[in-house]
Design a protein around this motif. Structure first.
Motif, PDB file in Angstrom:
ATOM      1  N   ARG A  32      75.602   9.091  -1.263  1.00 36.23           N
ATOM      2  CA  ARG A  32      77.064   9.012  -1.139  1.00 36.23           C
ATOM      3  C   ARG A  32      77.507   9.369   0.277  1.00 36.23           C
ATOM      4  O   ARG A  32      78.421   8.757   0.830  1.00 36.23           O
ATOM      5  N   VAL A  33      76.866  10.379   0.857  1.00 35.15           N
ATOM      6  CA  VAL A  33      77.172  10.762   2.238  1.00 35.15           C
ATOM      7  C   VAL A  33      76.938   9.577   3.181  1.00 35.15           C
ATOM      8  O   VAL A  33      77.762   9.278   4.056  1.00 35.15           O
ATOM      9  N   LEU A  34      75.806   8.883   2.991  1.00 37.59           N
ATOM     10  CA  LEU A  34      75.485   7.741   3.844  1.00 37.59           C
ATOM     11  C   LEU A  34      76.484   6.598   3.630  1.00 37.59           C
ATOM     12  O   LEU A  34      76.947   5.975   4.588  1.00 37.59           O
ATOM     13  N   ALA A  35      76.801   6.322   2.379  1.00 38.76           N
ATOM     14  CA  ALA A  35      77.731   5.225   2.088  1.00 38.76           C
ATOM     15  C   ALA A  35      79.113   5.494   2.669  1.00 38.76           C
ATOM     16  O   ALA A  35      79.816   4.560   3.073  1.00 38.76           O
ATOM     17  N   ASP A  36      79.489   6.782   2.743  1.00 37.78           N
ATOM     18  CA  ASP A  36      80.815   7.150   3.247  1.00 37.78           C
ATOM     19  C   ASP A  36      80.827   7.433   4.750  1.00 37.78           C
ATOM     20  O   ASP A  36      81.875   7.804   5.295  1.00 37.78           O
ATOM     21  N   ASP A  37      79.662   7.265   5.421  1.00 39.61           N
ATOM     22  CA  ASP A  37      79.578   7.608   6.855  1.00 39.61           C
ATOM     23  C   ASP A  37      80.093   9.025   7.112  1.00 39.61           C
ATOM     24  O   ASP A  37      80.840   9.270   8.063  1.00 39.61           O
ATOM     25  N   ASP A  38      79.686   9.967   6.267  1.00 43.13           N
ATOM     26  CA  ASP A  38      80.232  11.323   6.310  1.00 43.13           C
ATOM     27  C   ASP A  38      79.399  12.205   7.250  1.00 43.13           C
ATOM     28  O   ASP A  38      78.494  12.932   6.817  1.00 43.13           O
TER      29      ASP A  38
END
Length: 209
Positions: A104-110
């Motif tokens: 999720r972090v990767l998908a959100d560019d977080d």
């Protein structure tokens, strides 16, 4: 490259506060290094446990790293194959972000979420966002956002060169050496979108390793 031991099933004899396990299999005790959270999930002392392992072989040592799930091991192996990430940092990342949360972090560019991991700064986090999307087969996402998050390499001025020069600058901003940048940009297709070409360059870099 990982060694040959991919999992262990046996009796959990010991567990230390820092996550080291002693698992007895067929009368042989295997020392396994795991993150504290993973170690706590595996079971009680004396119980039969199943541990997914990465057999890490170096010139001076062989270490078994242990995980509660296969997905944890796969994510760990993706992390240590990334530029500048060793086993200790990979375990630290997984101790903060379990595999689904990391995706999720990767998908959100977080970038901020990755910076919660001790030892991970803004540039390292931005570079990991780009690399891990390819290694974990996630959607490409907004590579430009990760590149921008890394910050300019000099003076804050935008690149005034060609698209290829912008790609080289973006890779340098993500922490790659001049030699790695040259290798990654060799044979790039034509295009005028820097984010797309950065993604292509990173995929080529991964395929050549």
């Amino acid at each position: 490259m990982p060694g040959m031991i991919g999992s262990l099933r046996g009796t959990l004899l010991e567990r230390t506060p820092d996550g080291e396990l002693l698992v007895e299999v067929g009368g042989v005790g295997y020392r396994v290094q795991a993150g504290p959270a993973t170690a706590a999930l595996l079971g009680d002392i004396g119980a039969e446990v199943r541990v997914w392992t990465h057999h890490h072989v170096r010139e001076d040592a062989q270490v078994l790293y242990g995980f509660a799930t296969r997905d944890e091991r796969v994510t760990f192996e993706a992390l240590i194959s990334a530029h500048g990430v060793g086993p200790a940092l990979a375990l630290a990342i997984l101790s903060i972000h379990e595999p689904l949360a990391l995706r999720r972090v990767l998908a959100d560019d977080d970038v901020s979420a990755l910076c919660l991991v001790p030892g991970v700064g803004k540039k390292t986090a931005a570079r990991l966002l780009v690399e891990l999307k390819s290694r974990l087969e996630l959607p490409a996402g907004d590579v430009g956002a990760a590149v921008a998050a890394a910050g300019p390499t000099t003076g804050g001025a935008p690149s005034s060169g060609s698209v290829r020069a912008d790609v080289r600058d973006a890779l340098a901003a993500l922490g790659y050496t001049p030699e790695e940048v040259a290798e990654a940009t060799r044979g790039l297709p034509d295009g005028d979108d820097v984010s797309t070409l950065v993604s292509v360059a990173l995929r080529q870099m991964v395929s050549r390793r």
